[in-house]
Design an enzyme around this catalytic site. Structure first.
Site, PDB file in Angstrom:
ATOM      1  N   LYS A 134      -1.204 -20.126  26.135  1.00 10.73           N
ATOM      2  CA  LYS A 134       0.205 -20.484  26.327  1.00 10.73           C
ATOM      3  C   LYS A 134       0.792 -19.349  27.164  1.00 10.73           C
ATOM      4  CE  LYS A 134       3.823 -23.072  25.579  1.00 10.73           C
ATOM      5  NZ  LYS A 134       3.974 -24.433  26.107  1.00 10.73           N
ATOM      6  N   ASP A 136      -0.292 -27.043  24.847  1.00 12.35           N
ATOM      7  CA  ASP A 136       0.372 -28.337  24.638  1.00 12.35           C
ATOM      8  C   ASP A 136      -0.278 -29.412  25.505  1.00 12.35           C
ATOM      9  OD1 ASP A 136       1.375 -26.892  26.805  1.00 12.35           O
ATOM     10  OD2 ASP A 136       3.459 -27.530  26.532  1.00 12.35           O
ATOM     11  N   TYR A 187      -3.234 -15.070  12.937  1.00 13.41           N
ATOM     12  CA  TYR A 187      -3.707 -15.139  11.544  1.00 13.41           C
ATOM     13  C   TYR A 187      -3.793 -13.755  10.912  1.00 13.41           C
ATOM     14  CZ  TYR A 187      -5.246 -20.035  11.079  1.00 13.41           C
ATOM     15  OH  TYR A 187      -5.310 -21.397  10.949  1.00 13.41           O
TER      16      TYR A 187
HETATM   17  C1  IPM Z   1     -10.006 -24.196   9.028  1.00 15.95           C
HETATM   18  C2  IPM Z   1      -8.962 -24.212   7.931  1.00 15.95           C
HETATM   19  C3  IPM Z   1      -8.585 -22.769   7.565  1.00 15.95           C
HETATM   20  C4  IPM Z   1      -7.993 -22.126   8.793  1.00 15.95           C
HETATM   21  C5  IPM Z   1      -7.637 -22.649   6.349  1.00 15.95           C
HETATM   22  C6  IPM Z   1      -8.210 -23.309   5.112  1.00 15.95           C
HETATM   23  C7  IPM Z   1      -7.278 -21.223   6.061  1.00 15.95           C
HETATM   24  O1  IPM Z   1      -7.871 -24.974   8.313  1.00 15.95           O
HETATM   25  O2  IPM Z   1     -11.081 -23.601   8.826  1.00 15.95           O
HETATM   26  O3  IPM Z   1      -9.758 -24.786  10.078  1.00 15.95           O
HETATM   27  O4  IPM Z   1      -6.792 -22.283   9.073  1.00 15.95           O
HETATM   28  O5  IPM Z   1      -8.741 -21.455   9.512  1.00 15.95           O
END
Ligand code: IPM
Ligand code: MG
Length: 361
Positions: free
Chosen positions: A192, A224, A141
């Site tokens: 993984k 998975d 992320y």
């Molecule tokens: C979550 C959501 C968020 C994430 C999105 C809205 C960015 O899906 O809190 O699980 O991916 O963390």
């Protein structure tokens, strides 16, 4: 000392579910005379519309000056064409990162009253009680470099980076081992590591840590397989610890085991137990403004807020107990409605929880 809660309703159903969460928080606050102060701020698409930024600087300042943050939901098709950095979801990711909320706790608890709302057979989900600990401010992320580039062929390529440092793994691992100690003493680390280097390190660090927690039985699983095991035999899990993206996916799968993602609360904590509390579900633009969304994930997030950040565990139990009683009475929002139950609106659900709150000074 007065405690303060900073509230970020966000977009679409965000304000509707937050009103019910705050109704419950204020009821407990008043009845237990806790003197909690509630302030409101901006996040997501709403913040973008008002201030030109999905996570304005004042939001971060106010959040840092509070004891806890309660957040609704962000995003919606209205902002789909925004520049990447200005998308509502970026606002959410920025506040998580800025506050260093690296440990995202997502408890997956089966309310027996909802057993027929689940898509799995009752025999598989009886007494389901899993805690997912998701790393929240690292991994793919946030990994750099990321972006888009033009290849020599002239083609466009999108790319991201998955990385985890030992420190990042250890600090979330510690939260997971400690949580396991207080529960069933079983921890499953999901990775993984048959393919990805970052998760080879993940497995090594978590394995090394297990010497510090001899009472916890540690297992490892590829992601998975974990996804499959969650729908095959979910009761084998006690605490699951995993990285950011795997945790995002596995928590949605787990939510469905309980009947609806509308039931799943979450707590995102830093090392000082400062936390941001939010339902696991999204902003549901399709049902926004109709007073039909399920506010229970937000109300249960308020319970977690009392437990982890305000140090009032009794209030958490009282709220969780009230939610159980409301379900016993057969009240259901649309997402969990089954035969022989009574449909209630978002606000009726919040009021029903307040009626069942057994708190007296
Ligand atoms: C979550 C959501 C968020 C994430 C999105 C809205 C960015 O899906 O809190 O699980 O991916 O963390
Ligand atoms: Mg998600």
């Amino acid at each position: 000392m007065t405690k303060s809660v900073y509230v970020l309703p966000g977009d679409n159903i965000g304000p509707e579910i937050i009103s019910e969460g705050i109704k419950v928080l204020e009821a407990v606050n008043e009845r237990l005379d806790l003197g909690i102060e509630v302030r409101y701020g901006l996040i997501g698409g709403h913040a973008l519309d008002v201030s030109g930024d999905p996570c304005p600087p004042e939001t971060l300042i106010e959040a840092r000056n509070s004891d806890a943050v309660l957040l609704g939901a962000v995003g919606g098709p209205r902002w789909d064409d925004c520049e990447r950095e200005m998308r509502p979801e970026k606002g959410l990711l920025r506040i998580r990162h800025a506050l260093n909320l690296f440990a995202n706790l997502r408890p997956v608890i089966m309310y027996p009253q909802l057993i027929t709302a689940s898509s799995l057979k009752p025999s598989l989900i009886n007494d389901l009680d899993i805690l997912i600990v998701r790393e929240l401010v690292g991994g793919i992320y946030f990994g750099e470099p990321r972006g888009f580039r033009i290849l020599e062929s002239g083609e466009k390529e999108g790319f991201n980076t998955l990385k985890y440092s030992e420190l990042e793994i250890r600090r979330v691992g510690k939260i997971a081992f400690e949580a396991a100690m207080k529960r069933g003493k079983r921890l499953c680390s999901v990775d993984k590591s048959n393919v990805l280097e970052a998760t080879i390190l993940w497995r090594q660090v978590i394995s090394d840590m297990s010497a510090e927690y001899p009472d916890v039985s540690l297992s490892h699983m590829y992601v998975d397989n974990a996804a499959m095991q969650l729908v095959r035999e979910p009761s084998q899990f006690d605490v699951i610890v995993t990285g950011n993206m795997f945790g995002d996916i596995l928590s949605d799968i787990s939510a469905m085991l309980t009947g609806s993602i509308g039931m799943l609360p979450s707590a995102s904590l830093n090392e000082k137990a400062f936390g941001m509390y939010e339902p696991c579900h999204g902003s549901a633009p399709d049902i926004a403004g109709q007073n039909v969304a399920n506010p229970l994930a937000t109300i249960l997030s308020v319970a977690l807020l009392f437990r982890y950040s305000l140090g009032v565990p009794d209030a958490a139990f009282v709220i969780e107990d009230a939610v159980g009683k409301v379900l016993d009475r057969g009240f259901r929002t649309l997402d969990i409605l089954t035969d022989d139950t009574t449909l209630v609106s978002t606000s009726e659900m919040g009021s029903a929880v307040i009626e069942e709150l057994k708190v007296t000074k």
